[in-house]
Design an enzyme around this catalytic site. Structure first.
Site, PDB file in Angstrom:
ATOM      1  N   GLU A  32     -12.461  -2.244  12.056  1.00  0.00           N
ATOM      2  CA  GLU A  32     -12.407  -1.464  10.648  1.00  0.00           C
ATOM      3  C   GLU A  32     -13.258  -1.716  10.041  1.00  0.00           C
ATOM      4  O   GLU A  32     -14.255  -0.904   9.343  1.00  0.00           O
ATOM      5  CB  GLU A  32     -10.944  -1.647  10.117  1.00  0.00           C
ATOM      6  CG  GLU A  32     -10.830  -1.019   8.892  1.00  0.00           C
ATOM      7  CD  GLU A  32      -9.431  -1.346   8.114  1.00  0.00           C
ATOM      8  OE1 GLU A  32      -8.874  -1.851   8.549  1.00  0.00           O
ATOM      9  OE2 GLU A  32      -9.537  -0.674   6.847  1.00  0.00           O
ATOM     10  N   ASP A  75      -8.635  -9.008   4.073  1.00  0.00           N
ATOM     11  CA  ASP A  75      -8.111  -7.932   4.896  1.00  0.00           C
ATOM     12  C   ASP A  75      -9.314  -7.606   6.059  1.00  0.00           C
ATOM     13  O   ASP A  75     -10.354  -6.929   5.886  1.00  0.00           O
ATOM     14  CB  ASP A  75      -8.110  -6.521   3.971  1.00  0.00           C
ATOM     15  CG  ASP A  75      -7.546  -5.352   4.983  1.00  0.00           C
ATOM     16  OD1 ASP A  75      -6.938  -5.756   6.086  1.00  0.00           O
ATOM     17  OD2 ASP A  75      -7.501  -4.253   4.614  1.00  0.00           O
ATOM     18  N   GLU A 126       0.731  -1.030  -0.028  1.00  0.00           N
ATOM     19  CA  GLU A 126      -0.014  -0.026  -0.005  1.00  0.00           C
ATOM     20  C   GLU A 126       1.001   1.357   0.129  1.00  0.00           C
ATOM     21  O   GLU A 126       0.762   2.195   0.901  1.00  0.00           O
ATOM     22  CB  GLU A 126      -0.857   0.146   1.429  1.00  0.00           C
ATOM     23  CG  GLU A 126      -1.901  -1.190   1.221  1.00  0.00           C
ATOM     24  CD  GLU A 126      -2.942  -1.299   2.144  1.00  0.00           C
ATOM     25  OE1 GLU A 126      -2.800  -0.571   3.470  1.00  0.00           O
ATOM     26  OE2 GLU A 126      -4.091  -1.859   1.853  1.00  0.00           O
TER      27      GLU A 126
HETATM   28  O1  GCW Z   1      -6.706  -2.758   6.592  1.00  0.00           O
HETATM   29  C1  GCW Z   1      -6.094  -2.183   5.911  1.00  0.00           C
HETATM   30  C2  GCW Z   1      -6.218  -0.785   6.448  1.00  0.00           C
HETATM   31  C3  GCW Z   1      -4.941   0.208   6.336  1.00  0.00           C
HETATM   32  C4  GCW Z   1      -4.048  -0.534   7.054  1.00  0.00           C
HETATM   33  C5  GCW Z   1      -3.412  -1.763   6.453  1.00  0.00           C
HETATM   34  C6  GCW Z   1      -2.567  -2.688   7.111  1.00  0.00           C
HETATM   35  C7  GCW Z   1      -2.077   0.326   8.422  1.00  0.00           C
HETATM   36  O2  GCW Z   1      -7.316  -0.259   5.719  1.00  0.00           O
HETATM   37  O3  GCW Z   1      -5.373   1.201   7.107  1.00  0.00           O
HETATM   38  O4  GCW Z   1      -2.622   0.057   7.006  1.00  0.00           O
HETATM   39  O5  GCW Z   1      -4.804  -2.579   6.086  1.00  0.00           O
HETATM   40  O6  GCW Z   1      -3.022  -3.540   7.518  1.00  0.00           O
HETATM   41  O7  GCW Z   1      -1.341  -2.345   6.609  1.00  0.00           O
END
Ligand code: GCW
Length: 662
Positions: free
Chosen positions: A377, A349, A270
């Site tokens: 989240e 995720d 990311e």
């Molecule tokens: O779940 C996603 C999130 C990001 C996060 C990423 C990760 C810290 O939306 O905000 O970044 O995963 O786990 O690295």
């Protein structure tokens, strides 16, 4: 913030009974002046006095004196404890100081859960060597995916240390946490300087406070540090200059922070820099840092959350779910022994339902640990009630079929499968500086629960819920049953009114609260449901993306066939027509309608149950949670109607029960 401006969570220590004695301490094999032992004694005094009214005195010898005898037992394993209560007092044995501290907290826990001091007894050893919390706290005070206020570690690029810091450490130690990463894995700006003189003094102070509670401090690391805070123009892990830079840096870190645990690294993920930029593998990056930190006994925790986040939604061959396995399996066996891979529970995720990541147990010669998310989240932002322990349990209980008799995820991540010592569980924490720490008072059950579960993976979700309720609220029996049932139902309810049968997403982009069925459908994130007028789901079979083949034979076969694939994951693995008959005798579409109507109704049931607790839950907590239930009801209604309307409009097939769909 001043003392008492925050709650004591499960260490609230309600008066359980009126004791009539006093306590005297006796230590054998442990030094009462050592920091961890001091903490243990302090906690015992504080807890006992609050729970029973009995004081602990320096010297006491009257007939009403009970003894707490703490002694070292070299036959016990690391961090384990054994205690027994009797008319004379309590004997507590441990091998090391952490064992003593955990033993004391366990004694207090048993009393808070209804035992008398002479009845307490337990023999326990931690299931996992590493039991860690990962904070996604930024140095400006914000928290990535935080729903409980601001950071209590950072503010305006400074480190905060106050009484709250100590309480935090106490809470963590009380559930057996022994490692904390204080900063976000997305390391930017000031956070890159945490490993420089600018912050060493404060980090050291923090690390010392943690140390008093048997917790090691870890930092998230910016892989591009040699460029960003050094003066190199590369961070290629195989470049000599880079290696020398890290050697000097890590020496400096350990010169200042003697008990520093190590680094957590999010690389090539990311937008974060990493070894891929230089044509190197993840192992090249992780091993370089591992070698550099090895002389100091430190470890490198390397995250496996690596995938293409600039995907074209038109491309149906690339599958984000495959990425972790594709990137990390090839180098199995080459990761150095002080490197551990941290693997999210699912391949995507932190959705409300995902299969277990095939990397867990897929890797056979690599240290690995499980990462789960306590921060809600994708599971309701600590507004919606969602007790996550049942989900963690499912993950831990999953049989990987990796060929060992010890083949569950719990076996793999505890080190039992491979006999490795570097193993464990980590969680993205849900705390902030809100008065109640977790936004929703009930979300503290997840915080508590993760700690307890990482210490003892055999505990059931219900046992954990009951312990937490007793210590936090000390409710009468009837009310305990109501709250316990609410917690245990909540995950399934959330699942029912959100995305169906494992497909995930369908959330409002970026924020991730509330529905947006197509919100991530035409985006770059690799998060698609592929619904059309005939059906929905992602074909991850051997005829599709092949993801199902990343599992060992037995699981691969099960997932590959829609008839044997567990139905709660059906749409994760298969593209299914709306008219498909499920085992319940309902069509897929009717299931979607029914579960959404039910989910919304059951959410209302949770809110009604909460109202029954008015008067027995402290008013402030009651009101805070009540407020959130009202929001949850709006959310559930919105999800129900948007999801149902979406599928009705796509398919043109009406609800068999004729309910209102828009
Ligand atoms: O779940 C996603 C999130 C990001 C996060 C990423 C990760 C810290 O939306 O905000 O970044 O995963 O786990 O690295």
């Amino acid at each position: 913030m001043k003392v008492n401006e925050w709650t004591q969570l499960w260490l609230d220590h309600h008066r359980m009974y009126e004791g009539s004695g006093v306590w005297a301490l006796e230590l054998a094999g442990f030094d009462k002046d050592r920091a961890v032992i001091k903490s243990a004694i302090r906690e015992f005094k504080r807890g006992m006095e609050a729970l029973t009214g009995e004081k602990t005195l320096e010297t006491a010898s009257g007939s009403d004196t009970h003894k707490l005898i703490i002694s070292q037992n070299s036959a016990l394993s690391k961090e384990s404890y054994h205690f027994e209560g009797s008319a004379d007092g309590i004997t507590l044995e441990a091998l090391d100081e952490n064992g003593v501290l955990y033993g004391v907290f366990a004694i207090l826990r048993q009393i808070a859960c209804g035992k008398k001091a002479d009845q307490v007894s337990e023999k326990a050893a931690p299931s996992n060597p590493l039991r860690m919390m990962n904070h996604w706290d930024n140095m400006d005070g914000s928290i990535e995916r935080g729903y409980s206020g601001e950071s209590f570690f950072f503010e305006n690029e400074e480190i905060i240390i106050d009484d709250r810091t100590r309480d935090y450490a106490r809470f963590m130690a009380s559930v057996g946490i022994n490692g904390v990463v204080i900063n976000n894995v997305n390391v930017k700006g000031a956070a890159s300087y945490l490993i420089t003189d600018r912050y060493f003094d404060k980090v050291k102070e923090l690390s010392d406070i943690f140390g008093e509670y048997g917790i090691r401090l870890y930092l998230s690391l910016n892989f591009a540090s040699p460029i960003e805070i050094g003066d190199l123009d590369t961070c290629d892990p195989l470049d000599k200059k880079v290696i020398t830079w890290w050697e000097e840096k890590v020496k400096e870190v350990y010169d200042r922070l003697h008990s520093f645990g190590g680094f957590l690294v999010k690389a090539d993920s990311e937008g974060r820099p990493g070894p891929f930029t230089y044509g190197r593998t993840q192992a090249d990056g992780a091993n370089m840092l591992g070698d550099v930190i090895k002389p100091y006994g430190g470890i490198i925790i390397w995250r496996c959350f690596v995938y293409n986040c600039t995907q074209d939604w038109r491309d149906t061959r690339t599958d984000r779910a495959r990425a972790g396995y594709d990137y990390f399996m090839e180098q199995d066996g080459t990761y150095h022994d002080n490197v551990i891979l941290q693997i999210k529970n699912g391949p995507m995720d932190f959705q409300i339902r995902e299969p277990v990541s095939p990397l867990l147990g897929g890797l056979k010669q690599t240290n690995q640990m499980l990462e789960v998310q306590i921060a809600q989240e994708y599971t309701g932002h600590q507004i919606d009630l969602c007790y996550l322990i049942p989900m963690y349990k499912e993950v831990l209980d999953f049989h990987t079929h990796c060929g060992s008799e010890k083949d569950t995820v719990a076996d793999v991540v505890s080190g039992r499968t491979m006999g490795n010592e570097l193993a464990g569980m980590a969680a993205v924490i849900n705390t902030g500086n809100d008065k109640n720490w977790t936004g929703n008072d009930l979300a503290a059950a997840n915080l508590y629960g993760f700690g307890r579960l990482s210490f003892n993976t055999e505990l059931t979700s219900e046992e954990i819920a009951r312990e937490w309720i007793a210590q936090t609220f000390n409710l009468p029996e009837k009310e305990t049953e109501i709250l316990c049932s609410m917690l245990l139902r909540s995950r399934e309810i959330y699942e029912k009114y959100t995305s169906p049968l494992g497909i995930g997403w369908m959330v409002t982009p970026n924020g991730h609260y509330g529905p947006s069925v197509d919100g991530y459908e035409y985006s770059r994130w690799g998060t698609y449901h592929r619904a059309d007028h005939l059906g929905i789901g992602v074909d991850r079979t051997d005829k599709g993306t092949g993801y199902a083949q990343q599992y060992y034979e037995e699981n691969a076969r099960m997932y590959n066939d829609p008839l044997t694939c567990p139905e709660e994951l059906l749409l994760f693995f298969h593209h299914i027509p709306y008219t498909w008959m499920l085992k319940t005798g309902k069509t897929l579409l009717q299931h979607i309608y029914d579960s959404h109507f039910e989910g919304e109704e059951e959410a209302r049931g949770l809110a009604t149950d909460w109202d029954k607790l008015q008067g027995v839950i402290p008013k402030e907590s009651f009101d805070r949670v009540k407020e959130r239930f009202l929001l949850q009801l709006d959310n559930a209604r919105e999800w129900r109607d948007q999801v149902n309307s979406y599928f009705y409009r796509k398919s043109g097939i009406p609800d068999q029960k004729g309910r209102t769909i828009y």
